[in-house]
Motif scaffolding. Structure first.
Motif, PDB file in Angstrom:
ATOM      1  N   HIS A 306       0.837  -1.190   0.000  1.00 47.08           N
ATOM      2  CA  HIS A 306       0.000   0.000   0.000  1.00 47.08           C
ATOM      3  C   HIS A 306       0.881   1.252   0.000  1.00 47.08           C
ATOM      4  O   HIS A 306       2.068   1.189   0.303  1.00 47.08           O
ATOM      5  CB  HIS A 306      -0.904   0.015   1.232  1.00 47.08           C
ATOM      6  CG  HIS A 306      -1.567  -1.298   1.502  1.00 47.08           C
ATOM      7  ND1 HIS A 306      -2.804  -1.629   1.004  1.00 47.08           N
ATOM      8  CD2 HIS A 306      -1.136  -2.381   2.211  1.00 47.08           C
ATOM      9  CE1 HIS A 306      -3.120  -2.858   1.393  1.00 47.08           C
ATOM     10  NE2 HIS A 306      -2.126  -3.335   2.122  1.00 47.08           N
ATOM     11  N   ILE A 342      -3.596   4.019  -1.377  1.00 41.08           N
ATOM     12  CA  ILE A 342      -3.497   3.281  -2.637  1.00 41.08           C
ATOM     13  C   ILE A 342      -3.141   1.831  -2.325  1.00 41.08           C
ATOM     14  O   ILE A 342      -2.173   1.563  -1.600  1.00 41.08           O
ATOM     15  CB  ILE A 342      -2.414   3.886  -3.551  1.00 41.08           C
ATOM     16  CG1 ILE A 342      -2.694   5.363  -3.813  1.00 41.08           C
ATOM     17  CG2 ILE A 342      -2.332   3.112  -4.856  1.00 41.08           C
ATOM     18  CD1 ILE A 342      -1.558   6.077  -4.507  1.00 41.08           C
ATOM     19  N   ASP A 343      -3.901   0.896  -2.868  1.00 40.38           N
ATOM     20  CA  ASP A 343      -3.603  -0.525  -2.749  1.00 40.38           C
ATOM     21  C   ASP A 343      -2.970  -1.016  -4.047  1.00 40.38           C
ATOM     22  O   ASP A 343      -3.498  -0.763  -5.136  1.00 40.38           O
ATOM     23  CB  ASP A 343      -4.883  -1.324  -2.491  1.00 40.38           C
ATOM     24  CG  ASP A 343      -5.575  -0.919  -1.199  1.00 40.38           C
ATOM     25  OD1 ASP A 343      -4.874  -0.643  -0.222  1.00 40.38           O
ATOM     26  OD2 ASP A 343      -6.831  -0.884  -1.185  1.00 40.38           O
ATOM     27  N   PRO A 350      -7.641  -5.563  -6.514  1.00 39.66           N
ATOM     28  CA  PRO A 350      -6.825  -5.180  -5.369  1.00 39.66           C
ATOM     29  C   PRO A 350      -7.342  -5.830  -4.082  1.00 39.66           C
ATOM     30  O   PRO A 350      -8.519  -6.134  -3.975  1.00 39.66           O
ATOM     31  CB  PRO A 350      -7.011  -3.660  -5.316  1.00 39.66           C
ATOM     32  CG  PRO A 350      -8.352  -3.414  -5.930  1.00 39.66           C
ATOM     33  CD  PRO A 350      -8.514  -4.479  -6.974  1.00 39.66           C
ATOM     34  N   PRO A 351      -6.454  -6.010  -3.099  1.00 35.05           N
ATOM     35  CA  PRO A 351      -5.007  -5.822  -3.269  1.00 35.05           C
ATOM     36  C   PRO A 351      -4.346  -7.104  -3.763  1.00 35.05           C
ATOM     37  O   PRO A 351      -4.827  -8.202  -3.495  1.00 35.05           O
ATOM     38  CB  PRO A 351      -4.558  -5.492  -1.836  1.00 35.05           C
ATOM     39  CG  PRO A 351      -5.502  -6.275  -0.973  1.00 35.05           C
ATOM     40  CD  PRO A 351      -6.830  -6.277  -1.693  1.00 35.05           C
ATOM     41  N   GLY A 370      -2.349   2.375  -8.469  1.00 36.28           N
ATOM     42  CA  GLY A 370      -2.416   1.022  -7.938  1.00 36.28           C
ATOM     43  C   GLY A 370      -1.955  -0.043  -8.904  1.00 36.28           C
ATOM     44  O   GLY A 370      -1.740  -1.198  -8.509  1.00 36.28           O
TER      45      GLY A 370
END
Length: 432
Positions: A306, A342-343, A350-351, A370
């Motif tokens: 992340h 943000i993943d 995601p993730p 991402g």
């Protein structure tokens, strides 16, 4: 020439990477995490009391308990030792043992001592940070530490730590132990860390998450457990690794970029073990090479990755990473400052789950939307080569050599240097 290197409050070898990250980059290229060559570090503790409530014997036991937090990490070679005491250090004589903030020719960094100073009323801290920062009911700085290093060297020479005994600060003996441990972490080369803590929380708020979730090297005094956080353990072990550490850990390397491939410097990159929930972090471009590079050496397992921005209060004395020296540094400019959470999804759902195996490496490209990609390898990256790379950044450290000669001491006014010391902060609400 010697230059004074500073560390934060709380409170290498070159083959590994950081979680909290290195406090000082030096070496011939200026990109090598600095450390002590001998991990058996002997400290000289102040013979006076910490304050009217805490005698010397009680304060010394707090220091030994703080040593034990770091010494108990069995994946590291660090060994902190109590040596001979130094005399009672106070506002009248501290410049005989630690640097004089008003005279750059007095720095006491070659006397064979590593003092831990009990600043019984905060007046020594005032001398460094300004009146009222250490003394009185509105004091906020609870400690700081520093070490010295030759320009171009890999290793610190000696250093010191100062602990505030101001009784206006409502700090328990447990918190004092953690504060000492935090400062010692800075002393031997660890930076602050944000981990996965909410990057919008404020100094004026109570620690909103369970205190055990805050690393010891978090910029505010929020931890309560006298056991190192997993992020602290990885940080220490990668700076002072036990034999064969690389063979027992998995390596994650990567670059963090915008969607058009522009490197992002000064963002918070954190990973979470999907089985244990343990979190580890590092700042993008932590080697200050303008490449967006990051690296972590982690226990084998499955991880999610992340990114978020560095808290906008974490600059100067509370800085996280090398890109937060002031309020307008790169961590506080777009794109690093506007990330949100943000993943990493690797162009999928995601993730993404990344499997790290002992002795092996995973390299990722992580973009600000991402997206990215993953490359697995049976061999770990030689980070010594990366550390010693000249890189593409031209930068000036907050603590820099002034070009003096002769005695091998810093010629830059020491006061300017010390104003850049990372310091552990007490939360305002705890003094109300």
């Amino acid at each position: 020439m010697l230059r004074s290197i500073t560390a934060l409050l709380i409170f290498c070898v070159c083959a590994s990477a950081m979680a909290a990250g290195p406090l000082v980059l030096e070496g011939p290229s200026g990109h090598v995490p600095a450390k002590y060559e001998n991990p058996n570090i002997e400290f000289n503790i102040d013979a006076g009391p910490l304050n009217t409530s805490l005698t010397n014997d009680t304060a010394d036991q707090l220091v030994r308990d703080a040593f034990d937090i770091w010494n108990s990490i069995n994946t590291s070679t660090i060994n902190l030792i109590q040596g001979n005491d130094v005399p009672d250090i106070n506002a009248t004589n501290f410049t005989s043992y630690i640097p004089d903030p008003n005279n750059s020719s007095i720095h006491n960094d070659d006397d064979g001592l590593n003092p831990i100073v009990y600043d019984s009323d905060g007046s020594i801290i005032d001398a460094y940070f300004g009146i009222g920062q250490g003394t009185g009911p509105d004091a906020s700085v609870v400690g700081f530490a520093a070490s010295s290093i030759y320009i171009g060297s890999y290793y610190f020479t000696e250093g010191f730590a100062v602990i505030n005994g101001n009784e206006h600060l409502p700090i328990s003996t447990n918190q004092l132990t953690l504060i000492v441990a935090h400062e010692i972490g800075h002393y031997f080369g660890l930076d602050h860390t944000q981990a996965n803590i909410n990057n919008t929380e404020s100094l004026f708020d109570a620690c909103p998450t369970a205190a055990i979730e805050y690393p010891l090297m978090y910029p505010y005094a929020c931890r309560t457990s006298q056991v190192a956080h997993p992020d602290d353990s990885v940080s220490l072990s990668t700076l002072y690794p036990a034999p064969n550490l690389n063979q027992t850990q998995g390596q994650l390397t990567g670059t963090f970029t915008t969607t058009d491939g522009t490197p992002v410097s000064g963002a918070n990159i954190w990973v979470q073990n999907t089985a244990t929930g343990d979190v580890y972090s590092v700042v993008s471009d932590y080697l200050k090479q303008c490449s967006g590079f990051f690296a972590l050496l982690l226990p084998p397992g499955n991880y999610t990755v992340h990114a978020n921005s560095i808290n906008n209060e974490f600059y100067a004395g509370s800085s996280v990473g090398p890109w937060a020296e002031n309020e307008i540094d790169s961590s506080f400019q777009p794109p690093a400052s506007t990330l949100g959470l943000i993943d990493f999804n690797a162009d999928g759902t995601p993730p993404a789950i990344i499997e790290l195996a002992a002795g092996k490496s995973v390299d990722i490209v992580f973009r600000t939307d991402g997206s990215g990609n993953i490359t697995m390898s049976d061999n770990q990256v030689d980070l010594v080569q990366i550390y010693n790379s000249a890189g593409s950044c031209s930068f000036t450290d907050a603590i820099s050599d002034g070009g003096g000669g002769g005695s091998g001491s810093p010629s830059l006014p020491l006061l300017i240097t010390l104003l850049c010391i990372p310091a552990l902060r007490a939360r305002k609400d705890k003094r109300d």
